[in-house]
Design a protein around this motif. Sequence first.
Motif, PDB file in Angstrom:
ATOM      1  N   MET A 178       0.910  -1.182  -0.199  1.00  0.00           N
ATOM      2  CA  MET A 178      -0.145   0.009   0.006  1.00  0.00           C
ATOM      3  C   MET A 178       0.897   1.210   0.075  1.00  0.00           C
ATOM      4  O   MET A 178       0.315   2.323  -0.267  1.00  0.00           O
ATOM      5  CB  MET A 178      -0.781  -0.052   1.286  1.00  0.00           C
ATOM      6  CG  MET A 178      -1.786  -1.171   1.425  1.00  0.00           C
ATOM      7  SD  MET A 178      -2.949  -1.285   2.883  1.00  0.00           S
ATOM      8  CE  MET A 178      -3.978  -2.727   2.607  1.00  0.00           C
ATOM      9  N   ASP A 179       2.229   1.100   0.278  1.00  0.00           N
ATOM     10  CA  ASP A 179       2.853   2.215   0.437  1.00  0.00           C
ATOM     11  C   ASP A 179       4.171   2.134  -0.069  1.00  0.00           C
ATOM     12  O   ASP A 179       4.874   1.092   0.101  1.00  0.00           O
ATOM     13  CB  ASP A 179       3.043   3.111   1.738  1.00  0.00           C
ATOM     14  CG  ASP A 179       3.672   4.283   2.007  1.00  0.00           C
ATOM     15  OD1 ASP A 179       2.767   5.260   1.912  1.00  0.00           O
ATOM     16  OD2 ASP A 179       4.708   4.181   2.133  1.00  0.00           O
ATOM     17  N   GLY A 180       4.698   3.025  -0.974  1.00  0.00           N
ATOM     18  CA  GLY A 180       5.873   2.924  -1.656  1.00  0.00           C
ATOM     19  C   GLY A 180       7.233   3.031  -0.571  1.00  0.00           C
ATOM     20  O   GLY A 180       8.199   2.413  -0.712  1.00  0.00           O
ATOM     21  N   ARG A 181       7.113   3.906   0.267  1.00  0.00           N
ATOM     22  CA  ARG A 181       8.193   3.890   1.510  1.00  0.00           C
ATOM     23  C   ARG A 181       8.273   2.796   2.288  1.00  0.00           C
ATOM     24  O   ARG A 181       9.473   2.373   2.556  1.00  0.00           O
ATOM     25  CB  ARG A 181       7.849   5.180   2.185  1.00  0.00           C
ATOM     26  CG  ARG A 181       8.998   5.652   3.320  1.00  0.00           C
ATOM     27  CD  ARG A 181       8.652   6.848   4.107  1.00  0.00           C
ATOM     28  NE  ARG A 181       8.288   7.990   3.272  1.00  0.00           N
ATOM     29  CZ  ARG A 181       9.668   8.607   2.879  1.00  0.00           C
ATOM     30  NH1 ARG A 181      10.734   8.271   3.287  1.00  0.00           N
ATOM     31  NH2 ARG A 181       9.700   9.831   2.408  1.00  0.00           N
ATOM     32  N   ILE A 182       7.241   2.209   2.500  1.00  0.00           N
ATOM     33  CA  ILE A 182       7.393   0.876   3.244  1.00  0.00           C
ATOM     34  C   ILE A 182       8.235  -0.237   2.535  1.00  0.00           C
ATOM     35  O   ILE A 182       9.039  -0.855   3.015  1.00  0.00           O
ATOM     36  CB  ILE A 182       6.040   0.362   3.633  1.00  0.00           C
ATOM     37  CG1 ILE A 182       5.361   1.309   4.638  1.00  0.00           C
ATOM     38  CG2 ILE A 182       6.221  -0.902   4.618  1.00  0.00           C
ATOM     39  CD1 ILE A 182       3.965   1.105   5.124  1.00  0.00           C
ATOM     40  N   LEU A 183       7.694  -0.210   1.258  1.00  0.00           N
ATOM     41  CA  LEU A 183       8.300  -0.962   0.245  1.00  0.00           C
ATOM     42  C   LEU A 183      10.059  -0.646   0.193  1.00  0.00           C
ATOM     43  O   LEU A 183      10.811  -1.675   0.069  1.00  0.00           O
ATOM     44  CB  LEU A 183       7.862  -1.063  -0.973  1.00  0.00           C
ATOM     45  CG  LEU A 183       7.888  -2.342  -1.854  1.00  0.00           C
ATOM     46  CD1 LEU A 183       6.947  -3.369  -1.432  1.00  0.00           C
ATOM     47  CD2 LEU A 183       7.121  -2.088  -3.406  1.00  0.00           C
ATOM     48  N   GLU A 184      10.475   0.401   0.094  1.00  0.00           N
ATOM     49  CA  GLU A 184      11.905   0.866   0.057  1.00  0.00           C
ATOM     50  C   GLU A 184      12.418   0.460   1.156  1.00  0.00           C
ATOM     51  O   GLU A 184      13.578  -0.009   1.196  1.00  0.00           O
ATOM     52  CB  GLU A 184      11.955   2.223  -0.210  1.00  0.00           C
ATOM     53  CG  GLU A 184      13.314   2.731  -0.671  1.00  0.00           C
ATOM     54  CD  GLU A 184      13.306   4.126  -1.009  1.00  0.00           C
ATOM     55  OE1 GLU A 184      14.308   4.448  -1.837  1.00  0.00           O
ATOM     56  OE2 GLU A 184      12.557   4.875  -0.437  1.00  0.00           O
ATOM     57  N   GLU A 185      11.969   0.601   2.328  1.00  0.00           N
ATOM     58  CA  GLU A 185      12.390   0.416   3.704  1.00  0.00           C
ATOM     59  C   GLU A 185      12.767  -1.197   4.032  1.00  0.00           C
ATOM     60  O   GLU A 185      13.573  -1.513   4.526  1.00  0.00           O
ATOM     61  CB  GLU A 185      11.731   0.880   4.934  1.00  0.00           C
ATOM     62  CG  GLU A 185      11.510   2.350   5.064  1.00  0.00           C
ATOM     63  CD  GLU A 185      10.824   2.874   6.286  1.00  0.00           C
ATOM     64  OE1 GLU A 185      10.312   2.236   6.926  1.00  0.00           O
ATOM     65  OE2 GLU A 185      10.857   4.103   6.440  1.00  0.00           O
ATOM     66  N   HIS A 186      11.882  -2.023   3.423  1.00  0.00           N
ATOM     67  CA  HIS A 186      11.845  -3.399   3.460  1.00  0.00           C
ATOM     68  C   HIS A 186      12.993  -3.839   2.703  1.00  0.00           C
ATOM     69  O   HIS A 186      13.720  -4.961   3.008  1.00  0.00           O
ATOM     70  CB  HIS A 186      10.516  -4.046   3.076  1.00  0.00           C
ATOM     71  CG  HIS A 186       9.438  -3.826   4.015  1.00  0.00           C
ATOM     72  ND1 HIS A 186       8.160  -4.451   3.995  1.00  0.00           N
ATOM     73  CD2 HIS A 186       9.296  -3.560   5.204  1.00  0.00           C
ATOM     74  CE1 HIS A 186       7.386  -4.073   4.921  1.00  0.00           C
ATOM     75  NE2 HIS A 186       7.988  -3.491   5.681  1.00  0.00           N
ATOM     76  N   THR A 187      13.266  -3.138   1.313  1.00  0.00           N
ATOM     77  CA  THR A 187      14.327  -3.626   0.815  1.00  0.00           C
ATOM     78  C   THR A 187      15.651  -3.185   1.323  1.00  0.00           C
ATOM     79  O   THR A 187      16.573  -4.201   1.365  1.00  0.00           O
ATOM     80  CB  THR A 187      14.159  -3.073  -0.663  1.00  0.00           C
ATOM     81  OG1 THR A 187      12.866  -3.232  -1.348  1.00  0.00           O
ATOM     82  CG2 THR A 187      15.383  -3.136  -1.618  1.00  0.00           C
ATOM     83  N   GLU A 188      15.559  -2.178   1.967  1.00  0.00           N
ATOM     84  CA  GLU A 188      17.027  -1.737   2.674  1.00  0.00           C
ATOM     85  C   GLU A 188      17.314  -2.813   3.919  1.00  0.00           C
ATOM     86  O   GLU A 188      18.384  -3.335   3.713  1.00  0.00           O
ATOM     87  CB  GLU A 188      16.701  -0.242   3.400  1.00  0.00           C
ATOM     88  CG  GLU A 188      16.695   0.701   2.283  1.00  0.00           C
ATOM     89  CD  GLU A 188      18.118   1.184   1.538  1.00  0.00           C
ATOM     90  OE1 GLU A 188      18.965   0.594   2.137  1.00  0.00           O
ATOM     91  OE2 GLU A 188      18.043   1.758   0.574  1.00  0.00           O
ATOM     92  N   TYR A 189      16.243  -3.156   4.491  1.00  0.00           N
ATOM     93  CA  TYR A 189      16.542  -4.170   5.766  1.00  0.00           C
ATOM     94  C   TYR A 189      16.873  -5.617   4.903  1.00  0.00           C
ATOM     95  O   TYR A 189      17.515  -6.254   5.506  1.00  0.00           O
ATOM     96  CB  TYR A 189      15.286  -4.343   6.514  1.00  0.00           C
ATOM     97  CG  TYR A 189      15.621  -5.222   7.857  1.00  0.00           C
ATOM     98  CD1 TYR A 189      16.401  -4.858   8.844  1.00  0.00           C
ATOM     99  CD2 TYR A 189      15.060  -6.412   7.682  1.00  0.00           C
ATOM    100  CE1 TYR A 189      16.659  -5.420   9.932  1.00  0.00           C
ATOM    101  CE2 TYR A 189      15.518  -7.263   8.801  1.00  0.00           C
ATOM    102  CZ  TYR A 189      16.103  -6.976   9.867  1.00  0.00           C
ATOM    103  OH  TYR A 189      16.430  -7.565  10.682  1.00  0.00           O
ATOM    104  N   VAL A 190      16.038  -6.066   3.919  1.00  0.00           N
ATOM    105  CA  VAL A 190      16.583  -7.347   3.298  1.00  0.00           C
ATOM    106  C   VAL A 190      18.113  -7.366   2.818  1.00  0.00           C
ATOM    107  O   VAL A 190      18.612  -8.441   2.932  1.00  0.00           O
ATOM    108  CB  VAL A 190      15.584  -7.655   2.316  1.00  0.00           C
ATOM    109  CG1 VAL A 190      16.106  -8.793   1.481  1.00  0.00           C
ATOM    110  CG2 VAL A 190      14.273  -7.753   2.764  1.00  0.00           C
TER     111      VAL A 190
END
Length: 1082
Positions: A178-190
């Motif tokens: 639902m949110d692009g910022r959350i998706l980007e933060e998940h990518t950083e943590y992965v």
Amino acid sequence: MMKMMIFGRSSFKPRLLLVVAAALVAGIVGLLGLQNSFPTGCIMTYMYPTYVPLPAPANTSVSKYGLFLYHEGWKKIDYELKLVQLSGVPVLFIPGNGGSYKQVRSLAAESDRAFNGGPLEESFYQSGVLTNEEGSFEENGIKRVNDIDGKDMNALRKQYYNHLDWFAVDLDGEHSAMDGRILEEHTEYVVQAIHRILDRYKESLEARSKNMANFATLLPKSVILVGHSMGGFVARAAVVHPGLRRHAVQTVVTLSSPHLSPPVATQPSLGYYFSRINWAWRKGYSSRKHPGLRSSLSTLSLSHVVVVSIFGGARDYQVRSKMASLDGLVPSTHGLSIAAPGMLNVWLGMEHQSILWCNQLVVQVSHTLLQMIDQKTGQPFSSPSRRLATFVRSLRSPLPQMLGWMSRSQIPEISQLARKPAVVSPNEDGYSTYSCSNSIKWPDESHEKDLFIETYAVTILAMDGRRRWLDIQKLGSDGRDHFVLVTNLVPCLGIRVHLWPERGSKEGFSVNQRVLEVTKKMVQLPAGPAPRQIEPGRQTEQAPPSGVLFLSSEDLQGFRFITLMVAPRPILSGRPPPAASMAVGQFYKPSEGRHTLPPFWIASTILGHKDVQLVENHPLLVNLTLSLSTGVLPVKMEMKTASCGIRNSVFANEDPGDLEHTSLCKLRCFPPVALVWDPLTGIAVIPNFFSETIVVDSSPALWSARRGSRETTVAILIAGFAVAILLFTLMQQARAWELDYPVPSVLASMEYNLRLPFPFIYLSMIPLIIYTTLEIANSESTSSFASFVLVSIACYGFATGAVAILATLSQIILYIAASVHFFVKRRCMGWIQRVNAQIPSRVSNQLNVCSSLWVLGSIRSRPLFAVMVLSILLVFFVHPALGLIVVVLVHTCNCYLALYSHQQQNNFMLSSDEALDKQVPLEKVDNGQIASPKPIISFKDAQLEIFNYSHGLLLVHLIAAAMLIPSLVAWGQRLGMDRSLPWFLDASLSFGIILHGFVGSKLDVNTPLVPFPGSPNNDAGLSFVYALAALYSYLAGLALAPYRVFHALAIIGALTTVFRILDRRGRMKGDYSLRRRHFHRH
């Protein structure tokens, strides 16, 4: 001279009512169809999970996310000791939208059981092989890769070479879809988690051994990523992340993951994040010298990465098959897209969540990952071709290749019969693709038991140990040049098939050496449950078929005979006889089994089952083509046969009217098996197909889909179409204002836009023509234009009906609110005056002092400006959806006040619908004749026009705000934890919409932009802007990118602001060239 149709007085809108009725029917039928639960047949997976947390490195800050290692077993373990003993192949699981790290338990538990239990039993059926396109990157050719993997598979490993260590990231259950910022933060943590996993293996090895030189080669160099739903996209985003170590990820497996676009493509930042990641993937597989070509060299940035996308098929309503496809993102040399209904040993469609725990799929994926481990290194194969070949052999069914459903370039060379001896002499040891192993021994053959079949069909009803000869030249005449064999006997163990050359051939081999065995060319079918035998020795229904062999005319060329050799039945004592074994072979014409189901017949299946009657002597292979797509709605059909479909083979004296023989024949017949093929989703197999419901992705709504692909994403299409329809409505309202006619209502404008042939044709067809022209120029799509236009027009009509329903409901609510307010105020006027008279003078003085303050005074004098500033602050510093909600509330107040003022003047003597749709008489007016001075309208009519236009703005901005509601929900989940500002892209586009909502809330200023010849006073201004914005929004809906409508709305806001500024400057200079409408209050 341009003509314009002026709306009529009549409140009856037949076109709009018809569209609304059709939309309601389609919506109700679709919802009822989605609510129908179909049994998936999945078996639940059970486990004993333990999650070992991995401590964060000392030099990193504390994160709200976490990383865990899975352990299978019911005994308690020492966490530190478990981490020190890490020595397997690292696999990282990434959960999806709102998912939990504990969802790794099914895959991890079955992987542990698979490693301890060993490989699956040897299969004697044909395995999937790399196609010519998939193997084009192999330097030594595709045949080398397939032969090597075929020998490895036939070697029948007794155990796997290493186990899998499953890790999982805890993403706090956030809604990444639902949110692009959350998706980007998940990518950083992965990316951080991948580095932590690789570093942990090094630390564990240092703790176990002091001499690192001897064990450095045992360290894993990469991590296998397995992602579910949005976790699969996060995995792909991590691969192209600039901070990821080189070759740290070489294999990615996604489960029901969207790849082409987000499932909720309504937030601009989310849509453009998807576009940026997909652009990086296309660039990573493209040649630098020739950007449009795929390079065959291994110098590309992603040449080492293999991606496998597994999706649930038509049962997954959250991520449709087209969204989960890798087509256009990953070349066939490095990617594989496969639907669960077409997977070996799975054969089941499944929902979005069940793909994680469905035991049939989980077991197959676990064994496939273990088969990918190299014996020498204990890690996955370094060669991308070996890894891809492993996935293909273990997951993909060769049925489409065998039946010729794939294109010629996709059929591998190895699938064509090699003209070399396949049966060797007992003293010679050799390997052949389709011959059985020499270790399988049958009793000595006796030529006295041979049978010579004189009919084009043969039926084997028992394991009698006999060999049947079929003359290809004689039985395959009259165009019957194809042969098909269906059986429930196990190849090599129960039945063997050979091709014999023509007699008198002058080859240097003996007859036995020139025989070609094709037994292992047989392809496995998913066998349904075998019927239970009620009494020992009693006749039962036939067990379903488990294999099919198809030989084309090219395969039979150069051979004279086909032999079917059946093993003798094993003797069982003390048990009832097993279910009857059977094999049916037939020479047939492919054209005889092809039937096209008419559109009316397919449409009627939505309401109930339809019968498919097969006549006597029907071909074993029947090809039914659906001439009409029904979207995600099921096609319900029932298969009926006159009898076995085979005569003069066993029951020679059977009379069609003899019920006893007919019932006996049907008991010995195979139950039908349905093979549903789609180039995009692959093959779906339905065993025991007597009365079943076929559910296939079957709407050609995407121009980018391949020919024959029938995929639907109706919800995304409608989201973009709804804004386009409302902008077309505002266009009509602005054009009526430009011609000095009363501004029509939303419903009246929509009714006019549906008029045939014009303006409906150019409003609906011009965007389609523009879109298809651009697609043809930029790609090599071969989709059917007729199907694309048909589905797009249907979605446009459905969106029109949905918007009309929304407009009607909002209009009724506003009318009721204004009526209640007017009634209460008129009834309670005296009471309100008495209350005001009783207010102490001291309180009144205090209120006057407060209102004299600068801030409160400014708000009181300019309340609209104060509300606009508030909404802008919310957009840039809190969340854009909140600012748009303020705009919607302002439009609601404007509509409410306009209706209330109109009611005060008129007391609503007219009915609500007549008042809201009051227009000039129906006629055609020549724009050149409208040169008279501007008429002065009454205050009552002005309020009606204000309501009509504000109502249109309300609906447009309501849909825009609703598109950001999913992002607002995700933001609310992180409230108090996330202190970052909204993305600038979302905030800036929402700022433009706010300008449109406040600055352009009134149709009192217009700047001529497009002149019409001969009509100097009627040039198009704001109506032309709305027309272009509606066209762009229409194209955004066709491209499955509804978030792009924010660009159109923002540009409208910027232009209306420019118009307002020019108007104010002109009035200050005494220039009144901008047209304004005046009203007289009386």
